[in-house]
Design a protein around this motif. Sequence first.
Motif, PDB file in Angstrom:
ATOM      1  N   GLY A 123       1.707   1.570   3.902  1.00 27.67           N
ATOM      2  CA  GLY A 123       0.645   1.156   2.994  1.00 27.67           C
ATOM      3  C   GLY A 123       0.777   1.815   1.637  1.00 27.67           C
ATOM      4  N   ARG A 124       1.038   3.114   1.635  1.00 24.64           N
ATOM      5  CA  ARG A 124       1.223   3.820   0.367  1.00 24.64           C
ATOM      6  C   ARG A 124       2.427   3.267  -0.390  1.00 24.64           C
ATOM      7  NH1 ARG A 124       1.154  10.112  -1.288  1.00 24.64           N
ATOM      8  NH2 ARG A 124       2.376   9.919  -3.191  1.00 24.64           N
ATOM      9  N   ALA A 125       3.531   3.070   0.308  1.00 18.06           N
ATOM     10  CA  ALA A 125       4.731   2.548  -0.347  1.00 18.06           C
ATOM     11  C   ALA A 125       4.472   1.169  -0.938  1.00 18.06           C
ATOM     12  CB  ALA A 125       5.890   2.493   0.644  1.00 18.06           C
ATOM     13  N   SER A 126       3.714   0.330  -0.226  1.00 20.14           N
ATOM     14  CA  SER A 126       3.399  -1.011  -0.723  1.00 20.14           C
ATOM     15  C   SER A 126       2.517  -0.939  -1.962  1.00 20.14           C
ATOM     16  CB  SER A 126       2.719  -1.828   0.373  1.00 20.14           C
ATOM     17  OG  SER A 126       3.576  -1.999   1.483  1.00 20.14           O
ATOM     18  N   ALA A 127       1.512  -0.069  -1.919  1.00 25.05           N
ATOM     19  CA  ALA A 127       0.629   0.095  -3.077  1.00 25.05           C
ATOM     20  C   ALA A 127       1.406   0.583  -4.289  1.00 25.05           C
ATOM     21  CB  ALA A 127      -0.494   1.074  -2.735  1.00 25.05           C
ATOM     22  N   GLU A 128       2.313   1.520  -4.064  1.00 25.02           N
ATOM     23  CA  GLU A 128       3.105   2.056  -5.173  1.00 25.02           C
ATOM     24  C   GLU A 128       4.042   0.989  -5.743  1.00 25.02           C
ATOM     25  OE1 GLU A 128       6.428   5.511  -5.626  1.00 25.02           O
ATOM     26  OE2 GLU A 128       4.512   6.115  -4.737  1.00 25.02           O
ATOM     27  N   ALA A 129       4.638   0.173  -4.884  1.00 26.89           N
ATOM     28  CA  ALA A 129       5.536  -0.883  -5.359  1.00 26.89           C
ATOM     29  C   ALA A 129       4.776  -1.900  -6.204  1.00 26.89           C
ATOM     30  CB  ALA A 129       6.204  -1.565  -4.168  1.00 26.89           C
ATOM     31  N   LEU A 130       3.566  -2.252  -5.783  1.00 30.87           N
ATOM     32  CA  LEU A 130       2.756  -3.198  -6.558  1.00 30.87           C
ATOM     33  C   LEU A 130       2.335  -2.582  -7.890  1.00 30.87           C
ATOM     34  CD1 LEU A 130       0.595  -4.533  -3.606  1.00 30.87           C
ATOM     35  CD2 LEU A 130       2.252  -5.876  -4.922  1.00 30.87           C
ATOM     36  N   ALA A 131       1.908  -1.320  -7.860  1.00 31.15           N
ATOM     37  CA  ALA A 131       1.500  -0.646  -9.092  1.00 31.15           C
ATOM     38  C   ALA A 131       2.666  -0.515 -10.060  1.00 31.15           C
ATOM     39  CB  ALA A 131       0.919   0.730  -8.767  1.00 31.15           C
ATOM     40  N   ALA A 132       3.860  -0.265  -9.532  1.00 34.54           N
ATOM     41  CA  ALA A 132       5.038  -0.134 -10.394  1.00 34.54           C
ATOM     42  C   ALA A 132       5.353  -1.433 -11.129  1.00 34.54           C
ATOM     43  CB  ALA A 132       6.252   0.300  -9.560  1.00 34.54           C
ATOM     44  N   GLU A 133       4.896  -2.562 -10.555  1.00 37.83           N
ATOM     45  CA  GLU A 133       5.095  -3.857 -11.201  1.00 37.83           C
ATOM     46  C   GLU A 133       3.934  -4.233 -12.114  1.00 37.83           C
ATOM     47  OE1 GLU A 133       7.765  -5.750 -11.156  1.00 37.83           O
ATOM     48  OE2 GLU A 133       8.857  -4.393  -9.814  1.00 37.83           O
TER      49      GLU A 133
END
Length: 264
Positions: free
Chosen positions: A20-30
């Motif tokens: 979940g954290r990795a997914s949130a970070e990937a979306l935020a990075a975009e």
Amino acid sequence: MNLGLQERVAIVLAASKGLGRASAEALAAEGAWVVIGSRNRQQLEQTARDIRDKTGSKVLAVPTDVTKPDDLAAIVEATVREFGRIDILVNNAGGPPPGTFEQFGDAQWEAAFQLNLLSNVRMVRLVLPHMRKLQKGRIINIVSTSVKVPIDGLLLSNAIRTGVVGLAKTLSIELAPDNITVNNVCPGRILTDRIRQTTRLHEKVQQGMSEEEVLREASRDIPLGRIGKPEELAALVAFLASEQAGYITGTTIQVDGGLTRALF
């Protein structure tokens, strides 16, 4: 590739750590604005600060237990209050406990149902009016490769998460006229607390094995020969949330280094 996620608003559940954290970070990075939910307030708020610092994106932390309807309503209300819209939902929750059929009574079955299926139903119900208002949306469920090939000793996951796939396939058809896509992502053996538990990592390290030896042993039957990284799954989540994935719906895609041998 520009994924077209700038200022899109995403809710990611079970996001204080792991997938979940990795997914949130990937979306935020975009460039997406991300609302993260998890039960542990302190850890969740630290994760929000970390993602903000790393990506420069807006991140809102809302303590959320996915088995509690009021918590789910609260995270949706907070998202709309803060950002005025919901474009992306990433359903995610920890797995039910391992075990075999005779080890589980009604209470364990009910808990698994609440955690891994009914939470998805409730969240879709809550976000759907906001996505329909936009006439577009992305719903992504993080499930397990157990929906492709049952995993020994994970009866509850094998049974309950398969229901999520049935739900998602049906929703992908019902929601297609509203330009809302629904897809499932299936992590294989990825280095999270869950894989540490199922490989008995800490126990084996205490017995004298190195962490590298334990993980090497756990990846012997993976064609790519290693345990996956959370960010490798998160990259698929970000893509499925993107403008470019607008013609992908009703799919169930594994991220497992080739472990799953099923054709479909």
